[in-house]
Each structure stands twice: as structure tokens, then as C-alpha cells.
Design a protein around this motif. Sequence first.
Motif, PDB file in Angstrom:
ATOM      1  N   ALA A  54       0.831  -1.205   0.000  1.00 39.24           N
ATOM      2  CA  ALA A  54       0.000   0.000   0.000  1.00 39.24           C
ATOM      3  C   ALA A  54       0.868   1.258   0.000  1.00 39.24           C
ATOM      4  CB  ALA A  54      -0.932  -0.008   1.203  1.00 39.24           C
ATOM      5  N   MET A  55       1.870   1.314   0.882  1.00 39.93           N
ATOM      6  CA  MET A  55       2.708   2.510   0.963  1.00 39.93           C
ATOM      7  C   MET A  55       3.541   2.689  -0.314  1.00 39.93           C
ATOM      8  SD  MET A  55       1.763   3.983   3.627  1.00 39.93           S
ATOM      9  CE  MET A  55       2.849   5.345   3.194  1.00 39.93           C
ATOM     10  N   GLU A  56       4.000   1.581  -0.875  1.00 39.66           N
ATOM     11  CA  GLU A  56       4.754   1.665  -2.128  1.00 39.66           C
ATOM     12  C   GLU A  56       3.882   2.254  -3.238  1.00 39.66           C
ATOM     13  OE1 GLU A  56       7.403  -1.237  -5.087  1.00 39.66           O
ATOM     14  OE2 GLU A  56       6.125  -2.103  -3.530  1.00 39.66           O
ATOM     15  N   PHE A  77     -11.891  12.748   7.076  1.00 39.65           N
ATOM     16  CA  PHE A  77     -11.155  11.637   6.492  1.00 39.65           C
ATOM     17  C   PHE A  77     -11.584  10.341   7.170  1.00 39.65           C
ATOM     18  CE2 PHE A  77      -7.716   8.549   6.960  1.00 39.65           C
ATOM     19  CZ  PHE A  77      -7.311   8.367   5.654  1.00 39.65           C
ATOM     20  N   MET A  78     -11.788   9.298   6.351  1.00 37.39           N
ATOM     21  CA  MET A  78     -12.087   7.965   6.883  1.00 37.39           C
ATOM     22  C   MET A  78     -11.158   6.946   6.243  1.00 37.39           C
ATOM     23  SD  MET A  78     -15.658   5.790   6.887  1.00 37.39           S
ATOM     24  CE  MET A  78     -15.719   4.172   7.690  1.00 37.39           C
ATOM     25  N   GLY A  79     -10.450   6.197   7.072  1.00 39.25           N
ATOM     26  CA  GLY A  79      -9.590   5.121   6.587  1.00 39.25           C
ATOM     27  C   GLY A  79     -10.164   3.775   6.970  1.00 39.25           C
ATOM     28  N   ILE A  80      -9.913   2.759   6.148  1.00 38.79           N
ATOM     29  CA  ILE A  80     -10.426   1.409   6.408  1.00 38.79           C
ATOM     30  C   ILE A  80      -9.294   0.401   6.269  1.00 38.79           C
ATOM     31  CG2 ILE A  80     -12.014  -0.399   5.636  1.00 38.79           C
ATOM     32  CD1 ILE A  80     -13.873   1.816   4.607  1.00 38.79           C
ATOM     33  N   SER A  86      -1.999   2.781   7.605  1.00 44.80           N
ATOM     34  CA  SER A  86      -1.073   3.701   6.932  1.00 44.80           C
ATOM     35  C   SER A  86      -0.909   5.018   7.680  1.00 44.80           C
ATOM     36  CB  SER A  86      -1.558   3.982   5.500  1.00 44.80           C
ATOM     37  OG  SER A  86      -2.754   4.749   5.517  1.00 44.80           O
ATOM     38  N   LEU A  87      -1.848   5.348   8.564  1.00 41.78           N
ATOM     39  CA  LEU A  87      -1.762   6.597   9.322  1.00 41.78           C
ATOM     40  C   LEU A  87      -0.648   6.560  10.362  1.00 41.78           C
ATOM     41  CD1 LEU A  87      -5.574   7.237   9.988  1.00 41.78           C
ATOM     42  CD2 LEU A  87      -4.132   8.371   8.279  1.00 41.78           C
ATOM     43  N   PHE A  88      -0.183   5.366  10.725  1.00 40.65           N
ATOM     44  CA  PHE A  88       0.823   5.237  11.770  1.00 40.65           C
ATOM     45  C   PHE A  88       2.235   5.400  11.197  1.00 40.65           C
ATOM     46  CE2 PHE A  88      -2.975   3.526  13.550  1.00 40.65           C
ATOM     47  CZ  PHE A  88      -2.899   3.833  14.906  1.00 40.65           C
ATOM     48  N   GLU A  89       3.229   5.370  12.088  1.00 38.44           N
ATOM     49  CA  GLU A  89       4.612   5.649  11.675  1.00 38.44           C
ATOM     50  C   GLU A  89       5.201   4.546  10.802  1.00 38.44           C
ATOM     51  OE1 GLU A  89       6.588   8.015  15.305  1.00 38.44           O
ATOM     52  OE2 GLU A  89       5.480   6.210  15.924  1.00 38.44           O
ATOM     53  N   GLY A  90       4.756   3.310  11.038  1.00 36.81           N
ATOM     54  CA  GLY A  90       5.293   2.209  10.269  1.00 36.81           C
ATOM     55  C   GLY A  90       4.670   0.907  10.691  1.00 36.81           C
ATOM     56  N   GLU A  92       5.617  -3.549  11.234  1.00 41.51           N
ATOM     57  CA  GLU A  92       6.564  -4.660  11.219  1.00 41.51           C
ATOM     58  C   GLU A  92       6.508  -5.425   9.896  1.00 41.51           C
ATOM     59  OE1 GLU A  92       6.794  -5.864  15.962  1.00 41.51           O
ATOM     60  OE2 GLU A  92       5.581  -7.077  14.574  1.00 41.51           O
ATOM     61  N   GLU A  93       5.456  -5.198   9.128  1.00 39.85           N
ATOM     62  CA  GLU A  93       5.276  -5.914   7.869  1.00 39.85           C
ATOM     63  C   GLU A  93       6.182  -5.389   6.766  1.00 39.85           C
ATOM     64  OE1 GLU A  93       1.394  -7.501   5.295  1.00 39.85           O
ATOM     65  OE2 GLU A  93       1.207  -5.763   6.616  1.00 39.85           O
ATOM     66  N   SER A  94       6.745  -4.179   6.951  1.00 44.42           N
ATOM     67  CA  SER A  94       7.497  -3.547   5.879  1.00 44.42           C
ATOM     68  C   SER A  94       8.515  -2.578   6.469  1.00 44.42           C
ATOM     69  CB  SER A  94       6.542  -2.793   4.946  1.00 44.42           C
ATOM     70  OG  SER A  94       7.235  -1.973   4.040  1.00 44.42           O
ATOM     71  N   ASN A  95       9.564  -2.303   5.691  1.00 40.54           N
ATOM     72  CA  ASN A  95      10.529  -1.288   6.118  1.00 40.54           C
ATOM     73  C   ASN A  95      10.178   0.093   5.585  1.00 40.54           C
ATOM     74  OD1 ASN A  95      11.147  -1.584   3.426  1.00 40.54           O
ATOM     75  ND2 ASN A  95      13.217  -2.397   3.742  1.00 40.54           N
ATOM     76  N   LEU A  96       9.074   0.204   4.872  1.00 41.83           N
ATOM     77  CA  LEU A  96       8.619   1.499   4.393  1.00 41.83           C
ATOM     78  C   LEU A  96       7.912   2.264   5.505  1.00 41.83           C
ATOM     79  CD1 LEU A  96       7.185   0.661   0.839  1.00 41.83           C
ATOM     80  CD2 LEU A  96       9.351   1.769   1.394  1.00 41.83           C
ATOM     81  N   ALA A  97       8.105   3.562   5.548  1.00 40.96           N
ATOM     82  CA  ALA A  97       7.460   4.391   6.567  1.00 40.96           C
ATOM     83  C   ALA A  97       5.995   4.611   6.229  1.00 40.96           C
ATOM     84  CB  ALA A  97       8.173   5.740   6.661  1.00 40.96           C
ATOM     85  N   GLY A  98       5.188   4.759   7.277  1.00 37.92           N
ATOM     86  CA  GLY A  98       3.794   5.126   7.098  1.00 37.92           C
ATOM     87  C   GLY A  98       3.652   6.625   6.942  1.00 37.92           C
ATOM     88  N   LEU A  99       2.424   7.113   6.969  1.00 31.65           N
ATOM     89  CA  LEU A  99       2.182   8.548   6.813  1.00 31.65           C
ATOM     90  C   LEU A  99       2.608   9.333   8.042  1.00 31.65           C
ATOM     91  CD1 LEU A  99      -1.341   8.341   5.109  1.00 31.65           C
ATOM     92  CD2 LEU A  99       0.864   8.828   3.995  1.00 31.65           C
ATOM     93  N   GLY A 100       2.694   8.670   9.201  1.00 33.62           N
ATOM     94  CA  GLY A 100       3.183   9.328  10.408  1.00 33.62           C
ATOM     95  C   GLY A 100       2.212  10.297  11.040  1.00 33.62           C
TER      96      GLY A 100
END
Length: 549
Positions: A54-56, A77-80, A86-90, A92-100
Amino acid sequence: MPGLYMLDYGAGNVRSLVNAVNRLGFEMKFVEEPSDILKADKLIFPGVGAFGHAMEALNKKGYSEPLKEYIASGRPFMGICVGMQSLFEGSEESNLAGLGVIPGIVKEFNKSTKAVPHMGWNAAQVLKSNDSENDGQSINYSIKNESEYYFVHSFAVPYTNKVKDWVLTTTQYGDEVFVSSVQRGNIFATQFHPEKSGFAGLRVLRSFLEGTGIVDDSKVTMTEPVPQNRLTKRIIACLDVRSNDNGDLVVTKGDQYDVREKEGGNDVRNLGKPVDLARRYFEEGADEVTFLNITSFRNCPLGDLPMLEVLKRTSETVFVPLTIGGGIRDVTDPDGTVHPAFEVAGEYFRSGADKVSIGSDAVYAVEKYLANGSKKDGTSAIESIAKAYGAQAVVVSVDPRRVYVKDPSETTHHVVKNSKKGPNGEEYCWYQCTVKGGREGRDIDVRQLVTACEVLGAGEILLNCMDRDGTNSGYELELINDVKAAVSIPVIASSGAGCVEHFDELFENTKADAALAAGIFHRREVPIQEVKSYLRKCKVSCRAVDTKL
């Protein structure tokens, strides 16, 4: 609502969300380029599958920065699901950062204590309240403590003091309490899928769509979560779909896979139209609906597959998870164009499916995997689909049959002591996996298959038993217990249900996560509501039938 947009980055089933929003009387526009995000008055971001995928996609499409800018602007805004994660910092499933936007890391559930993914209907305990109205916006977005909502995920945000101020609801799964929804000001997001949570979920969506989408946080009171394990056992209606001799799609059911009438003609047994039956089961309280394609139209060109239309029409009125099985494999069009299984699955997801069920191809994939020294090569349909859409999107349907032996030493396969003795009094059997609708046996046993499929990335096992199919004699308990002991993913028990007592017997004597039935539901011999009423009397947790919007 002219300014309602949905951000779809290209993964999973968003058709059901669109249909749910339409059912509530609203229309949505799709974000087609980054600038569209900032045009929105309200924005919904659904996500399915892996956090990293998703982040990629968000980063590649240029959506991340406009999305953060939109959220910071104060507009609703509504996330599902992954849209919340994705709203969080990251993660454990990926080394990509979240939206933070929210502090905290998404973590994997502990697989040693429970089945993972967390899949099914569970409660969401509301921790926030307020004393006054919020200009038309419910503080809890109509989430109710007494309702259950549909979850399907392997990763979640643990409830800690770090995220406490953001938490709207928590949910307990086994020994872990996680954040099942967040709320602050203009931000609302759920780990569960409202569009797949029946009328309870539709009420949550309606609250966001009809309300202001903005809550006055200064008037909010917080409480602490109270431990409550409320994951329910799922009751799944299965529809075997094929074309009859006139070319019409019908739901059918037979004895040992023979679906033709024995008396009064030899026509294909017709138990109803698939879309109509699926809607009936939704209204009667089915927790999921599974379509199994059992006819030759598996070989149609990809764009003409009749099951695509069945799913599209079903998802307009059925707001629980939909699974499609049969034909999830490489497809070649008449012009020679090859569509890999991954692409075929994608078409089903875009048409309304939440999960795909893989049968014979799973057996072939495991044979290849074992021949390769138990090493993955990334080429199987299980691997490719799970990588993009998440393990929870891949169900492996197993069609085993008993092969009796007098003594375990007579075979190299894993054996089980069975209460049903063999024709010569044998007490032991191994369960041989079959392909081609049970017509061909392979030299591989069920334990080999399910453990390998879990490694390859499957998120759930649909466990049939050819010896029980159509017998109405109850589920194959020994087989179910053996598979549950071998894997850490959820297991759906299938084949053999004939009365309400069989469902209680299953849940009382095994750790099956769900029970599937077909013919007894189609013929109304055992209505779904009757099954659930009986289970509740037996103290088995199951979702209450909710029929009002």
C-alpha cells in the motif's frame, strides 16, 4: 455529495465499498491523480493486503504528500483496514514508513497463541463518549458495543498509552488487545471493514457520510478497555454454481459431486439463482458467502467469465465477505493471450470478491514446492496473490478422501486414527488429496498440503471431506482436529452437516473457526437462523442476525 472522493491505489475489492455508499444514497468520485485528493470535501481511503504494498503504491503514484496535506487541512477523512494502518509511523510488515499522522507501529499478532490472520466477526469496545451533540456527528460514528464487525488482518496496533488519545475502540483477539478504530477531530478510521459488516457496518458508514465528519475533542471523555473475548464462530453458506443444459447459471448440489436429477429426468439439479440465493443468505444472517464454480465455463476468456457478473451483482446487495473458488489459475484467451492466476484473481477482487479459493492448483503448487526441496520460488498463484493482496485473500480448498491402512507402518503418509473403521476393520487412514473435483487422487496427504500452503502464503483452509460430502452424517472431526493442530491459520470445516446438532458437535469437539454448509441451506432443511439460535443455546458464540439499517 459532490465532494466525496475515494482513494483507490489499485489493490483489493473496493466495489463493495462503492456499492455500500450507493446503497446509503451517496455517490463517490475516484481519485485519479494526486491533485484530486485536495479537491475532496470528504475522503475515504480503503486498503487491502500488505502495508508495504500500500505505501509503495501511494508513494509511486504521488499520493502520500497530498494525502497528508488533506488530513492536516481539517477536512473529514475515513480510513479502512490498511487505510487506517497507513496513518501510523510504520509496520513490522514492511521497512517502508507510514504517513506518520499517528504515533505507533503496526505489529504482527502472536501466532503461537491463536490463528492468524484474525478473521471473522468480533466486537469493538467504544472508549470515547461526550455529553453533548457534535453538530450532527456521533462521537462513536454509530459503532455499538453490542454489535460485531468483520475483521481480516494479521497485523494490528497494540493498545498502549502512546496511542491512547487516538483510540475510539479496542478489540480483543486471544490474549491481545488492539486498536480497532481511531478518532480525533476530522480523522476517523477502522481496522474492521464496515462495508463487509452487514447492517451494523452500513450504519457506521452512514454516520460518516451524513455527519459533519468532525468531532469536538474538547468534549470527549475516555475510559479504559475491559477484557472481552468476543470473536464469533462463522456460519458460511456455500453455493455450487454451474450452467445447466440451457446455459443458465444455477446453484446446484449433488451426492458425491453428481449434480443431475435421478428421478423425473436427468437435468442438472436447480436449487435457485446464485445472486438471489446469496442475497437470501445475507438477510438470514450468513457470516460469509462462498461461490464455487464447478462447470466448464472456467475455460471462458477472462473478460467473459460469468462469475464476474455474478459477483458484481451480488456485491450490490450482500454486505458480508464473498469468496470465489474454481478457475483461479492461468487463463488463455482464444487469441492466445495468457492471463496469469494473479491477474484472474485481480479481476474477481475488482468484481466484488474478498477472497479467492484455490483447489487443484494448490495441490500442483505443493507438489512442485516439495520436489524443489521445500523451497519457494514465487511462481505459484498462492504466492503471487498473497504478496499483493495479503494472505487473508487466499483460501486453499482441500478435497481429501480416506485411504485406510491396518497399521501406520504401511504408508509413508501421515495417518489418523478414525472413528469410522475401514471396510476390513481398519482403524487408521491417511487423507489423500485429490484434484479435478475429486476425480483424481495424488500422492500427497492433507498435512503435507496444508502446512506447505501456509508457508507459501495461504491465509485460510477450506477443509472438505469427500467421504462426508452429501451424507448429512456430520463433519469429519478427526480430520479437522488434525489440520488445526498442523497450521496456525484459520480453518473452515466443510462436508457432512445435516442438522443443527452437527454444528454444535463441530465447535464443541474441534477448534474449527467456521462451519460451511450448502445443500441443507439451499433446501431450507436447516435454516441459518435456526443454526445460530441453537448454537447460542449451546453457549457457542455466533453473530446475531441484524436485519435493520
